[in-house]
Design a protein around this motif. Sequence first.
Motif, PDB file in Angstrom:
ATOM      1  N   GLU A 238       0.924  -1.416  -0.037  1.00  0.00           N
ATOM      2  CA  GLU A 238      -0.029   0.015   0.230  1.00  0.00           C
ATOM      3  C   GLU A 238       0.889   1.189   0.050  1.00  0.00           C
ATOM      4  O   GLU A 238       1.954   1.282   0.461  1.00  0.00           O
TER       5      GLU A 238
ATOM      6  N   GLN B 113       3.653   9.023  -1.277  1.00  0.00           N
ATOM      7  CA  GLN B 113       3.868   8.044  -2.384  1.00  0.00           C
ATOM      8  C   GLN B 113       2.708   8.248  -3.318  1.00  0.00           C
ATOM      9  O   GLN B 113       2.902   8.189  -4.623  1.00  0.00           O
TER      10      GLN B 113
ATOM     11  N   GLY C 153       9.715  10.313   8.301  1.00  0.00           N
ATOM     12  CA  GLY C 153       9.147   8.812   8.120  1.00  0.00           C
ATOM     13  C   GLY C 153       8.008   8.416   7.443  1.00  0.00           C
ATOM     14  O   GLY C 153       7.413   7.451   7.755  1.00  0.00           O
ATOM     15  N   SER C 154       7.766   9.435   6.381  1.00  0.00           N
ATOM     16  CA  SER C 154       6.517   8.983   5.781  1.00  0.00           C
ATOM     17  C   SER C 154       6.612   8.201   4.530  1.00  0.00           C
ATOM     18  O   SER C 154       5.634   8.249   3.751  1.00  0.00           O
ATOM     19  N   GLY C 155       7.904   7.760   4.158  1.00  0.00           N
ATOM     20  CA  GLY C 155       8.100   7.099   2.922  1.00  0.00           C
ATOM     21  C   GLY C 155       8.662   7.877   1.726  1.00  0.00           C
ATOM     22  O   GLY C 155       8.143   7.592   0.786  1.00  0.00           O
ATOM     23  N   LYS C 156       9.274   8.932   1.849  1.00  0.00           N
ATOM     24  CA  LYS C 156       9.655   9.732   0.701  1.00  0.00           C
ATOM     25  C   LYS C 156      10.733   8.995   0.010  1.00  0.00           C
ATOM     26  O   LYS C 156      10.848   9.213  -1.253  1.00  0.00           O
ATOM     27  N   THR C 157      11.597   8.001   0.410  1.00  0.00           N
ATOM     28  CA  THR C 157      12.707   7.584  -0.204  1.00  0.00           C
ATOM     29  C   THR C 157      12.025   6.812  -1.291  1.00  0.00           C
ATOM     30  O   THR C 157      12.454   6.946  -2.477  1.00  0.00           O
TER      31      THR C 157
ATOM     32  N   GLY D 298      16.925  11.973   7.988  1.00  0.00           N
ATOM     33  CA  GLY D 298      16.672  10.750   6.936  1.00  0.00           C
ATOM     34  C   GLY D 298      17.175   9.301   7.709  1.00  0.00           C
ATOM     35  O   GLY D 298      16.581   8.288   7.082  1.00  0.00           O
TER      36      GLY D 298
ATOM     37  N   ASP E  68      16.992   6.035   8.838  1.00  0.00           N
ATOM     38  CA  ASP E  68      15.815   5.210   9.156  1.00  0.00           C
ATOM     39  C   ASP E  68      16.217   4.163  10.365  1.00  0.00           C
ATOM     40  O   ASP E  68      16.622   3.077   9.778  1.00  0.00           O
TER      41      ASP E  68
ATOM     42  N   ARG F 127      13.436  10.887  14.106  1.00  0.00           N
ATOM     43  CA  ARG F 127      14.233   9.649  14.095  1.00  0.00           C
ATOM     44  C   ARG F 127      13.433   8.844  14.916  1.00  0.00           C
ATOM     45  O   ARG F 127      13.659   7.435  15.015  1.00  0.00           O
TER      46      ARG F 127
ATOM     47  N   ARG G  26       8.322   6.541  13.367  1.00  0.00           N
ATOM     48  CA  ARG G  26       8.277   6.699  11.860  1.00  0.00           C
ATOM     49  C   ARG G  26       7.229   5.736  11.373  1.00  0.00           C
ATOM     50  O   ARG G  26       7.031   4.633  11.825  1.00  0.00           O
ATOM     51  N   TYR G  27       6.958   5.988  10.400  1.00  0.00           N
ATOM     52  CA  TYR G  27       5.908   5.155   9.517  1.00  0.00           C
ATOM     53  C   TYR G  27       4.833   4.682  10.418  1.00  0.00           C
ATOM     54  O   TYR G  27       4.593   3.259  10.721  1.00  0.00           O
TER      55      TYR G  27
HETATM   56  N1  LIG Z   1       4.611   2.066   1.348  1.00  0.00           N
HETATM   57  C1  LIG Z   1       5.013   1.720   2.525  1.00  0.00           C
HETATM   58  N2  LIG Z   1       4.630   0.677   3.310  1.00  0.00           N
HETATM   59  C2  LIG Z   1       5.094   0.193   4.406  1.00  0.00           C
HETATM   60  N3  LIG Z   1       6.403   0.938   4.777  1.00  0.00           N
HETATM   61  C3  LIG Z   1       6.907   1.776   4.069  1.00  0.00           C
HETATM   62  C4  LIG Z   1       6.201   2.437   3.064  1.00  0.00           C
HETATM   63  N4  LIG Z   1       6.889   3.145   2.600  1.00  0.00           N
HETATM   64  C5  LIG Z   1       7.927   3.480   3.287  1.00  0.00           C
HETATM   65  N5  LIG Z   1       7.840   2.525   4.311  1.00  0.00           N
HETATM   66  C6  LIG Z   1       8.824   2.462   5.443  1.00  0.00           C
HETATM   67  O1  LIG Z   1       8.752   3.612   6.338  1.00  0.00           O
HETATM   68  C7  LIG Z   1       9.800   4.018   6.684  1.00  0.00           C
HETATM   69  C8  LIG Z   1      10.376   5.442   6.638  1.00  0.00           C
HETATM   70  O2  LIG Z   1      10.555   5.717   5.305  1.00  0.00           O
HETATM   71  P1  LIG Z   1      11.533   6.899   4.747  1.00  0.00           P
HETATM   72  O3  LIG Z   1      12.863   6.493   5.295  1.00  0.00           O
HETATM   73  O4  LIG Z   1      11.470   6.651   3.422  1.00  0.00           O
HETATM   74  O5  LIG Z   1      10.789   8.095   5.362  1.00  0.00           O
HETATM   75  P2  LIG Z   1      11.232   9.534   4.825  1.00  0.00           P
HETATM   76  O6  LIG Z   1       9.903  10.436   4.731  1.00  0.00           O
HETATM   77  O7  LIG Z   1      12.177   9.502   3.979  1.00  0.00           O
HETATM   78  O8  LIG Z   1      12.051   9.966   6.379  1.00  0.00           O
HETATM   79  P3  LIG Z   1      12.734  11.300   6.537  1.00  0.00           P
HETATM   80  O9  LIG Z   1      12.193  12.495   6.261  1.00  0.00           O
HETATM   81  O10 LIG Z   1      13.334  10.991   7.901  1.00  0.00           O
HETATM   82  O11 LIG Z   1      13.988  11.025   5.771  1.00  0.00           O
HETATM   83  C9  LIG Z   1      11.071   3.033   6.095  1.00  0.00           C
HETATM   84  O12 LIG Z   1      11.305   2.097   7.204  1.00  0.00           O
HETATM   85  C10 LIG Z   1      10.286   2.426   5.176  1.00  0.00           C
HETATM   86  O13 LIG Z   1      10.837   1.122   4.668  1.00  0.00           O
END
Ligand SMILES: Nc1ncnc2c1ncn2[C@@H]1O[C@H](COP(=O)(O)OP(=O)(O)OP(=O)(O)O)[C@@H](O)[C@H]1O
Length: 745
Positions: A84, A89, A109-113, A371, A373, A398, A401-402
Amino acid sequence: MRRPKRRAAAKQTRLREVDEICLLNEWIDAGKPLPRTKPPPLSQSAGPAPAAGEHPEYGACTLFDELPLSQKTKDGLRKAGFTEMSEIQRAALPHALCGRDVLGAAKTGSGKTLAFVIPVLEKLYRERWGPEDGVGCIILSPTNDLAGQIFEVITTVGQFHNFSGGAIVGKRKGIELEKEHVNSLNILVCTPGRLVQHLNETANFDCSQLQLLVLDEADQILDHGFRSQVDAIISQIPKVRQTLLFSATQTKSVKDLARVSLRDPEYISVHEEAKTATPDTLEQYAMIVPLEQKLNMLWSFIKRHLNSKTIVFLSSVKQVKFVYEIFKKLRPGIPLKCMHGRMKYEVQQAIVADFNETTSVLFSTDISSRGLDIENVDWVVQVDCPENIDNYIHRVGRTARYNKKGKSLVFLCPEEEAMLEKLKATESKIPIHIRKPKAEQLEQISQNIASVLVKFPSLQDLGKRAFVTYLKSIYLQKDKKVFDLSRFSAEQFAAYAASLGLPVTPKIRFISHKKNVSKKDMEDSDMKQMKSSSKREVIITPKINSDLSVCDGDDDILYPKKPTADTNMDYRLDDVLHPKEPATDTNVTGLERPFKKKKLKINVNRPSGTRVKYDDEGNAIPPLASVAEEISLEPVVHKDKISQRYAEMLREMREHDKEDKLEHKKSLREKKLQKKLKLKRKRQEETEAGSEEDSGSESDRGQDTANKGKKRYFSDGEDNDAAKDGDVLAQQEALALKLLSKMHS
Ligand SMILES: Nc1ncnc2c1ncn2[C@@H]1O[C@H](COP(=O)(O)OP(=O)(O)OP(=O)(O)O)[C@@H](O)[C@H]1O
């Protein structure tokens, strides 16, 4: 026999891929969302199902499987457990997949990567990129650790693709090997500095075919710290490319964005309307803690959270090293780790991996603030005030997250209350609660630290440097409403030094290039940078505690009447134990100080090359007077420590005295004994000689010769003989005189 079969299979695969790519391209084009559109809320039902043969719109989907993605990426996502999409995303992927530039912002921690990794894989796949095509995508990250982490996500999600990629991390050590391979990497993940190195030094380094440029933590990369490097990169890569910028705290500066020449970008800020700028699952607390109580408070916190995974942020490498070393020696009962930018990348990686696995406390600089994680962090503790709101948001990010829960605590000195106001301001959108320090929470460890420093003298030096760099970090901060050294008194500096276990307050001397240097600059810039000749210099000589400088009558430094520093400490401790009601309506539990502050002035605008010093009142001292001052005011002395030292010396002296006396008595006794023995021996000899005379021995003459030059003891009879001899001699002398006088007459 097998070869043609294999070749046929490979051809088959290629053809399937070509078909898939054609289909994807058509779908992406046909079902793309309109520019500037957002996905509908999750509760809203999707539109009517597409007719057979039609490509569905993908701007509103919620699952990765519903997106126009290659089978390889879908398999990678499924294998990694991603099904999901998160909010960012859902909002960013449809625009990014159809080739638009994206400027994305979403909470930590919202999944930007994944929101940028998936478009990278898909774009290169659809372009049928291969090793021989060279560099197709560059992802810039502010730190090596984050670059490594992003590369891991690429290798996980892209495990079924055939791209070559690499994270260019670590120091220059392996650069020759890197130079050989860098051109064959399709996806490069690195810091701006390392990329510039290759652009400048690697012969034939070619990124003329670059398809995508990604900036993670874009606001930081576009910040002035990386300015020259980013400008160098932008000038050497093709202008026609797709650019993706992501961060939790996005830059809105048109100037910044113009530098990366975005083409009609999509501004996606999924949490813009959210009530909070931080994750909803995060509980946030702030505590007003006087500077000199911070370590006690941190220790007490750790002792009370022995089952929590905690990250502790401190403002400099030296502080991290010092606190880590000291706490390790004091053994709080939980594993401790530390991380900072002076460590080798491999060591940092090992520490992060270890911290991921174990419940422990990680002391870190801001190198881990963005960043990173790390799984299941329970607490983020900010011992030193964050540089600004963005820095605060990234640090607390830190944890929680998620959708996981987490807690954060920030210690603010009473002098930094302006930061609390900023955090509480409505526009910051940070739901922070004030926590009062409680008596039972506070364990005093300054004495224990002092003992550790006595046992390990090298730590004393580290402590001094930690003290100086902390004050330097405050001095170098831009925001003078929050960070203002002149708000601290010399007594506070002394108390802070004592809280680090230091017997003497180190002299503070700051040198800086510019008036306003960010904390990052300070951390990154080496000491060599600070040593160049065109710099300004500011020296703050902390005032000697007035009680120590006054000497009247018998108020001797050896026997101080009142140990002032201790009194202050006790008073403040009492405040901590029984916090007073807040004076203002800010609901802040300020621990009021019992003494009047003596302000120190820093004149950063004086002509360069001169050194300005200040007296106790903050007035500039004339150069010659300041030389004299330097001699007299060198370090601030802790009166109690001195008296303790002198008491020790006194005790040692008395002990020595006792020993000396005993020694002296012993030697006197020995001398007396020897004298007695000698006398006894003489008497024995005399009695023996007397008995021989009486017996008329023939050896008289020989005996006389033997006794020649020796002291003789006369008996009464002998005395008479001698008197007779003396008379004869006098008569002969008188005769001789008479003869002489006759001769002259
Ligand atoms: N669609 C998804 N479903 C489940 N887990 C996810 C999903 N997308 C990301 N994650 C998990 O959420 C966590 C945080 O993701 P990510 O590091 O991309 O956050 P971020 O928004 O880049 O945070 P930051 O701003 O701190 O860099 C990671 O452990 C990642 O595996």
